[in-house]
Design an enzyme around this catalytic site. Structure first.
Site, PDB file in Angstrom:
ATOM      1  N   ASP A 268      26.290  33.003 -54.689  1.00 33.99           N
ATOM      2  CA  ASP A 268      27.152  32.710 -55.830  1.00 33.99           C
ATOM      3  C   ASP A 268      26.712  33.511 -57.065  1.00 33.99           C
ATOM      4  O   ASP A 268      27.545  34.005 -57.822  1.00 33.99           O
ATOM      5  CB  ASP A 268      27.138  31.215 -56.138  1.00 33.99           C
ATOM      6  CG  ASP A 268      27.585  30.382 -54.945  1.00 33.99           C
ATOM      7  OD1 ASP A 268      28.576  30.769 -54.300  1.00 33.99           O
ATOM      8  OD2 ASP A 268      26.936  29.368 -54.657  1.00 33.99           O
TER       9      ASP A 268
ATOM     10  N   HIS B 126      25.806  24.945 -54.083  1.00 37.20           N
ATOM     11  CA  HIS B 126      26.696  25.918 -53.454  1.00 37.20           C
ATOM     12  C   HIS B 126      28.080  25.305 -53.217  1.00 37.20           C
ATOM     13  O   HIS B 126      28.223  24.116 -53.027  1.00 37.20           O
ATOM     14  CB  HIS B 126      26.052  26.355 -52.143  1.00 37.20           C
ATOM     15  CG  HIS B 126      26.749  27.464 -51.441  1.00 37.20           C
ATOM     16  ND1 HIS B 126      27.039  28.665 -52.037  1.00 37.20           N
ATOM     17  CD2 HIS B 126      27.205  27.555 -50.170  1.00 37.20           C
ATOM     18  CE1 HIS B 126      27.631  29.447 -51.170  1.00 37.20           C
ATOM     19  NE2 HIS B 126      27.751  28.790 -50.028  1.00 37.20           N
TER      20      HIS B 126
END
Length: 169
Positions: free
Chosen positions: A17, A45
């Site tokens: 990410d 996440h």
């Protein structure tokens, strides 16, 4: 990837990410990804993450300039940035019609490189680590924070104020 000590344990999924966040900033400002630093992934996440470009900077050749000063339409960028970072992995899978295994392997290498060799001075990365209570996050919860690394040890960067939208997200 559990090691003996919580202080030695980190999780690379948030680095995926983090790299997506750097990429989104890079694309928006038409600069090299390597010129962007200090975006943050707060949280976990997938759908429980909050990408924050508020502290990001871009090397413009004569030093680093804050991302927020370089973005033309701040509100539009923030809305698109959050959505694009959250959904980037799925977009890659849809476009390639394959898994994101290569991206995952690549970020595992990035994660280990920074953890073992250290982060450059003045730069942090996002890592999922056991919370020590920093930023009001319950201790022992695995959470992504801004992290610096040195000699195989990580530390949560203190004193970074999450952007205001983080508080209502």
């Amino acid at each position: 990837m559990h090691l003996r000590s919580r202080k030695r344990t980190s999780y690379p999924s948030q680095r995926l990410d983090h790299n997506h966040a750097l990429s989104q900033i890079s694309e928006n400002l038409k600069v090299r990804v390597g010129d962007v630093r200090n975006a943050i992934i707060w949280g976990n996440h997938l759908s429980n993450l909050y990408p924050d470009a508020n502290h990001g900077t871009v090397d413009i050749g004569a030093g680093h300039k804050p991302v927020k000063e370089l973005i033309a339409d701040d509100q539009c960028f923030v809305n698109e940035f959050i959505t694009n970072v959250e959904q980037r992995g799925q977009a890659i899978i849809n476009a390639r019609r394959l898994s994101s295994a290569f991206s995952t392997a690549s970020v595992a290498c990035d994660h280990m490189r920074d953890w073992i060799l250290g982060t450059p001075k003045g730069t942090w990365v996002s890592m999922g680590v056991y919370s020590d209570g920093s930023y009001g996050i319950q201790p022992s919860l695995i959470y992504s924070f801004p992290i610096t690394c040195k000699k195989g040890e990580w530390s949560i960067v203190q004193g970074v104020v999450p952007s205001n939208i983080f508080l209502i997200y």
